[in-house]
Design a protein around this motif. Structure first.
Motif, mmCIF file in Angstrom:
data_model
loop_
_atom_site.group_PDB
_atom_site.id
_atom_site.type_symbol
_atom_site.label_atom_id
_atom_site.label_comp_id
_atom_site.label_asym_id
_atom_site.label_seq_id
_atom_site.Cartn_x
_atom_site.Cartn_y
_atom_site.Cartn_z
ATOM 1 N N LYS A 78 0.832 -1.210 0.000
ATOM 2 C CA LYS A 78 0.000 0.000 0.000
ATOM 3 C C LYS A 78 0.865 1.258 0.000
ATOM 4 O O LYS A 78 0.531 2.242 -0.680
ATOM 5 C CB LYS A 78 -0.939 0.000 1.203
ATOM 6 C CG LYS A 78 -2.073 -0.985 1.068
ATOM 7 C CD LYS A 78 -2.953 -0.989 2.295
ATOM 8 C CE LYS A 78 -4.053 -2.036 2.159
ATOM 9 N NZ LYS A 78 -4.895 -2.106 3.365
ATOM 10 N N GLN A 79 1.967 1.246 0.736
ATOM 11 C CA GLN A 79 2.854 2.405 0.758
ATOM 12 C C GLN A 79 3.537 2.620 -0.587
ATOM 13 O O GLN A 79 3.648 3.753 -1.060
ATOM 14 C CB GLN A 79 3.897 2.262 1.881
ATOM 15 C CG GLN A 79 3.317 2.311 3.269
ATOM 16 C CD GLN A 79 2.582 3.610 3.563
ATOM 17 O OE1 GLN A 79 2.996 4.687 3.141
ATOM 18 N NE2 GLN A 79 1.485 3.502 4.291
ATOM 19 N N VAL A 80 3.978 1.531 -1.210
ATOM 20 C CA VAL A 80 4.605 1.635 -2.537
ATOM 21 C C VAL A 80 3.576 2.125 -3.550
ATOM 22 O O VAL A 80 3.875 2.989 -4.386
ATOM 23 C CB VAL A 80 5.222 0.288 -2.975
ATOM 24 C CG1 VAL A 80 5.748 0.371 -4.398
ATOM 25 C CG2 VAL A 80 6.343 -0.117 -2.022
ATOM 26 N N GLU A 117 12.831 -5.117 -5.815
ATOM 27 C CA GLU A 117 14.126 -4.498 -5.527
ATOM 28 C C GLU A 117 14.346 -4.377 -4.023
ATOM 29 O O GLU A 117 15.451 -4.601 -3.530
ATOM 30 C CB GLU A 117 14.251 -3.131 -6.191
ATOM 31 C CG GLU A 117 14.526 -3.196 -7.666
ATOM 32 C CD GLU A 117 15.839 -3.897 -8.011
ATOM 33 O OE1 GLU A 117 16.822 -3.822 -7.237
ATOM 34 O OE2 GLU A 117 15.880 -4.531 -9.070
ATOM 35 N N ALA A 118 13.301 -4.027 -3.288
ATOM 36 C CA ALA A 118 13.419 -3.937 -1.831
ATOM 37 C C ALA A 118 13.738 -5.308 -1.236
ATOM 38 O O ALA A 118 14.579 -5.435 -0.349
ATOM 39 C CB ALA A 118 12.131 -3.373 -1.233
ATOM 40 N N GLU A 119 13.086 -6.337 -1.742
ATOM 41 C CA GLU A 119 13.343 -7.704 -1.278
ATOM 42 C C GLU A 119 14.767 -8.143 -1.632
ATOM 43 O O GLU A 119 15.432 -8.801 -0.830
ATOM 44 C CB GLU A 119 12.333 -8.678 -1.882
ATOM 45 C CG GLU A 119 10.931 -8.547 -1.345
ATOM 46 C CD GLU A 119 10.747 -9.144 0.045
ATOM 47 O OE1 GLU A 119 11.690 -9.759 0.580
ATOM 48 O OE2 GLU A 119 9.655 -8.982 0.594
ATOM 49 N N GLY A 153 3.466 9.941 -8.338
ATOM 50 C CA GLY A 153 4.447 10.279 -9.367
ATOM 51 C C GLY A 153 5.857 10.425 -8.822
ATOM 52 O O GLY A 153 6.744 10.940 -9.499
ATOM 53 N N TRP A 154 6.074 9.983 -7.588
ATOM 54 C CA TRP A 154 7.393 10.074 -6.976
ATOM 55 C C TRP A 154 8.287 8.949 -7.463
ATOM 56 O O TRP A 154 7.821 7.857 -7.780
ATOM 57 C CB TRP A 154 7.286 10.032 -5.463
ATOM 58 C CG TRP A 154 6.533 11.193 -4.879
ATOM 59 C CD1 TRP A 154 6.288 12.402 -5.466
ATOM 60 C CD2 TRP A 154 5.907 11.250 -3.606
ATOM 61 N NE1 TRP A 154 5.565 13.208 -4.637
ATOM 62 C CE2 TRP A 154 5.311 12.524 -3.476
ATOM 63 C CE3 TRP A 154 5.792 10.362 -2.553
ATOM 64 C CZ2 TRP A 154 4.620 12.928 -2.345
ATOM 65 C CZ3 TRP A 154 5.107 10.759 -1.414
ATOM 66 C CH2 TRP A 154 4.528 12.029 -1.324
ATOM 67 N N ASN A 155 9.574 9.201 -7.541
ATOM 68 C CA ASN A 155 10.545 8.212 -7.986
ATOM 69 C C ASN A 155 11.004 7.372 -6.795
ATOM 70 O O ASN A 155 11.605 7.895 -5.866
ATOM 71 C CB ASN A 155 11.747 8.897 -8.630
ATOM 72 C CG ASN A 155 11.351 9.657 -9.874
ATOM 73 O OD1 ASN A 155 10.781 9.089 -10.791
ATOM 74 N ND2 ASN A 155 11.626 10.947 -9.905
ATOM 75 N N PRO A 156 10.734 6.065 -6.835
ATOM 76 C CA PRO A 156 11.131 5.214 -5.714
ATOM 77 C C PRO A 156 12.633 4.956 -5.700
ATOM 78 O O PRO A 156 13.287 4.894 -6.740
ATOM 79 C CB PRO A 156 10.359 3.913 -5.942
ATOM 80 C CG PRO A 156 9.815 3.980 -7.318
ATOM 81 C CD PRO A 156 9.974 5.357 -7.838
ATOM 82 N N ALA A 157 13.163 4.797 -4.492
ATOM 83 C CA ALA A 157 14.557 4.415 -4.302
ATOM 84 C C ALA A 157 14.625 3.543 -3.055
ATOM 85 O O ALA A 157 13.812 3.683 -2.140
ATOM 86 C CB ALA A 157 15.439 5.645 -4.133
ATOM 87 N N ILE A 158 15.595 2.654 -3.035
ATOM 88 C CA ILE A 158 15.806 1.758 -1.906
ATOM 89 C C ILE A 158 17.170 2.081 -1.304
ATOM 90 O O ILE A 158 18.159 2.218 -2.023
ATOM 91 C CB ILE A 158 15.760 0.274 -2.346
ATOM 92 C CG1 ILE A 158 14.480 -0.034 -3.117
ATOM 93 C CG2 ILE A 158 15.947 -0.651 -1.150
ATOM 94 C CD1 ILE A 158 13.204 0.125 -2.351
ATOM 95 N N GLU A 163 9.495 4.670 -12.451
ATOM 96 C CA GLU A 163 8.936 3.324 -12.251
ATOM 97 C C GLU A 163 7.542 3.418 -11.629
ATOM 98 O O GLU A 163 7.354 4.096 -10.625
ATOM 99 C CB GLU A 163 9.846 2.489 -11.343
ATOM 100 C CG GLU A 163 9.402 1.055 -11.176
ATOM 101 C CD GLU A 163 9.337 0.301 -12.495
ATOM 102 O OE1 GLU A 163 8.216 -0.039 -12.921
ATOM 103 O OE2 GLU A 163 10.403 0.073 -13.081
ATOM 104 N N THR A 164 6.586 2.741 -12.244
ATOM 105 C CA THR A 164 5.217 2.729 -11.729
ATOM 106 C C THR A 164 4.746 1.320 -11.387
ATOM 107 O O THR A 164 3.646 1.160 -10.874
ATOM 108 C CB THR A 164 4.239 3.346 -12.753
ATOM 109 O OG1 THR A 164 4.319 2.612 -13.977
ATOM 110 C CG2 THR A 164 4.557 4.812 -13.000
ATOM 111 N N ASN A 165 5.578 0.323 -11.660
ATOM 112 C CA ASN A 165 5.209 -1.059 -11.375
ATOM 113 C C ASN A 165 5.540 -1.372 -9.918
ATOM 114 O O ASN A 165 6.710 -1.478 -9.539
ATOM 115 C CB ASN A 165 5.953 -2.000 -12.325
ATOM 116 C CG ASN A 165 5.527 -3.438 -12.171
ATOM 117 O OD1 ASN A 165 5.302 -3.924 -11.061
ATOM 118 N ND2 ASN A 165 5.418 -4.136 -13.293
#
Length: 118
Positions: free
Chosen positions: A35-37, A81-83, A44-49, A72-74
């Protein structure tokens, strides 16, 4: 008026340290992480780990896991990637960051996997 609770977070006790959004709550479930992702990419934010050792949580920069996932929207790819970061660094805290390129700031940052405390 009710009393404010002291969480007794101390630098001398790594197990007591609080960090980032949601750190005062129980660890997130897989559904809560999803839900957070989902929220992060819907904005529209760019995810990073990122990740770091629990003992250096307050003293050092977090290590970036690869580059930010620009555009990335998937949700499944972000979670994968987090896993992968968690698997490669099983004792570290793993943080999800959402970079807001319009405000040029972090829109969100939260520890999604907690490492082992010493």
């Amino acid at each position: 008026m009710s009393e404010v609770m002291d969480y007794k977070s101390r630098l001398s006790d790594p197990a007591s340290r609080k960090f980032e959004t949601f750190s005062y709550l129980p660890a997130m479930t897989a559904d809560e992480i999803r839900k957070q992702v989902t929220y992060l990419v819907s904005k529209g934010w760019n995810p990073a780990i990122e990740h770091t050792e629990p003992e250096y949580l307050m003293d050092y920069y977090w290590y970036m896991w690869k580059l930010p996932m620009f555009g990335e929207t998937n949700v499944d790819k972000v979670i994968a990637e987090a896993e992968a970061c968690r698997k490669a660094n099983p004792n570290n805290h793993v943080r999800l960051v959402g970079y807001n390129n319009f405000n040029q700031s972090q829109g969100a940052a939260m520890v999604i996997f907690r490492g082992k405390t010493v």
